[in-house]
Design a protein around this motif. Structure first.
Motif, PDB file in Angstrom:
ATOM      1  N   GLU A 230     -10.061  -3.033 -12.294  1.00  0.00           N
ATOM      2  CA  GLU A 230      -9.251  -4.203 -12.627  1.00  0.00           C
ATOM      3  C   GLU A 230     -10.122  -5.318 -13.191  1.00  0.00           C
ATOM      4  OE1 GLU A 230      -5.786  -6.825 -10.516  1.00  0.00           O
ATOM      5  OE2 GLU A 230      -7.569  -6.422  -9.325  1.00  0.00           O
TER       6      GLU A 230
ATOM      7  N   TYR B  31     -10.654   0.502  -7.474  1.00  0.00           N
ATOM      8  CA  TYR B  31      -9.541  -0.137  -8.167  1.00  0.00           C
ATOM      9  C   TYR B  31      -9.919  -1.563  -8.574  1.00  0.00           C
ATOM     10  CZ  TYR B  31      -4.826  -1.922  -8.962  1.00  0.00           C
ATOM     11  OH  TYR B  31      -3.718  -2.508  -9.506  1.00  0.00           O
ATOM     12  N   ASP B  32     -10.575  -2.282  -7.653  1.00  0.00           N
ATOM     13  CA  ASP B  32     -10.987  -3.657  -7.935  1.00  0.00           C
ATOM     14  C   ASP B  32     -11.959  -3.714  -9.105  1.00  0.00           C
ATOM     15  OD1 ASP B  32      -9.423  -4.590  -5.876  1.00  0.00           O
ATOM     16  OD2 ASP B  32     -11.088  -4.827  -4.460  1.00  0.00           O
TER      17      ASP B  32
ATOM     18  N   LYS C 172      -6.442   4.757  -5.910  1.00  0.00           N
ATOM     19  CA  LYS C 172      -6.713   3.348  -5.635  1.00  0.00           C
ATOM     20  C   LYS C 172      -6.716   3.010  -4.146  1.00  0.00           C
ATOM     21  CE  LYS C 172      -2.671   0.615  -5.801  1.00  0.00           C
ATOM     22  NZ  LYS C 172      -1.957  -0.410  -6.501  1.00  0.00           N
TER      23      LYS C 172
ATOM     24  N   GLY D 203      -5.523  -0.584  -3.117  1.00  0.00           N
ATOM     25  CA  GLY D 203      -6.378  -1.234  -4.114  1.00  0.00           C
ATOM     26  C   GLY D 203      -7.791  -1.353  -3.592  1.00  0.00           C
TER      27      GLY D 203
ATOM     28  N   ASP E 122       2.242  -4.212  -4.639  1.00  0.00           N
ATOM     29  CA  ASP E 122       1.511  -3.049  -4.114  1.00  0.00           C
ATOM     30  C   ASP E 122       1.979  -2.699  -2.706  1.00  0.00           C
ATOM     31  OD1 ASP E 122      -0.016  -2.616  -6.342  1.00  0.00           O
ATOM     32  OD2 ASP E 122      -1.841  -3.537  -5.540  1.00  0.00           O
TER      33      ASP E 122
ATOM     34  N   LYS F  77      -6.878  -7.748   1.858  1.00  0.00           N
ATOM     35  CA  LYS F  77      -6.142  -6.915   0.910  1.00  0.00           C
ATOM     36  C   LYS F  77      -4.842  -6.421   1.533  1.00  0.00           C
ATOM     37  CE  LYS F  77     -10.021  -5.267  -1.748  1.00  0.00           C
ATOM     38  NZ  LYS F  77     -10.704  -4.106  -2.271  1.00  0.00           N
TER      39      LYS F  77
END
Length: 192
Positions: A134, A130-131, A47, A126, A6, A104
């Protein structure tokens, strides 16, 4: 590994955003107009979470999905400065103002806030949305893996049971056939 990928893919993201928004920072920043412009950038890349902070790390504005709050109004600027210097190994993790217990990957760039102040554009790669997506996918994957393992286990047990049943009934059929022969008076088969 995911964090490293990322960050590598988005190393220049904050710098590109800062260049895109440069004219809005030259005078006293109008965070409403900046937010309007950033909204379109975030539609393209949902994200991310974007923060504008002063030199001490105090968050002046943040942009994320609507209705979300930040827990901390400061960011740790040491990793930000390290990122801007370019003197780091991937992944370089930074502070998440919405979840201070989690580090992060991020992208950062120096910006001018009006004529006299300096600050940072800080982008979390992220974000919370996004977390949660996921985590939901991981849970779905885990559930499907468990279901598949259970189905394979049941199929294997069923096949083993059928094989065992076949061999056991074969002997019973043999005994039944012998008894039938005996009852019919056929003793030749019994002497074998």
């Amino acid at each position: 590994m995911r964090y490293e990928i990322d960050q590598k893919l988005n190393l220049n993201l904050a710098r590109e955003f800062a260049n895109e928004l440069k004219t809005l920072f030259e005078e006293e920043p109008d965070f409403n107009e900046i937010g309007h412009r950033i909204h379109y950038m975030m539609v393209i890349n949902p994200k991310i979470e974007i923060y504008i902070a002063d030199e001490q790390g105090k968050i002046l504005a943040f942009f994320a999905e609507p209705g979300k709050k930040i827990v901390s109004d400061n960011i740790d600027i040491d990793p930000v400065k390290e990122f801007i210097r370019g003197d780091f190994t991937l992944p370089l993790l930074g502070f998440d103002p919405r979840n201070p217990d989690v580090k992060k990957p991020f992208s950062a760039a120096s910006i001018r806030l009006g004529k006299e102040r300096k600050g940072f554009l800080y982008i979390i790669l992220g974000g919370e949305e996004y977390d949660s997506a996921e985590e939901m996918l991981k849970n779905d994957y885990l559930l499907s893996t468990i279901v598949q393992a259970l189905l394979f286990s049941l199929a294997g047990t069923g096949i083993a049971g059928l094989i065992l049943f076949f061999f056991m009934t074969k002997r019973i059929h043999g005994i039944a056939d012998t008894v039938k022969q005996f009852s019919n008076g056929n003793f030749k088969k019994l002497n074998k």
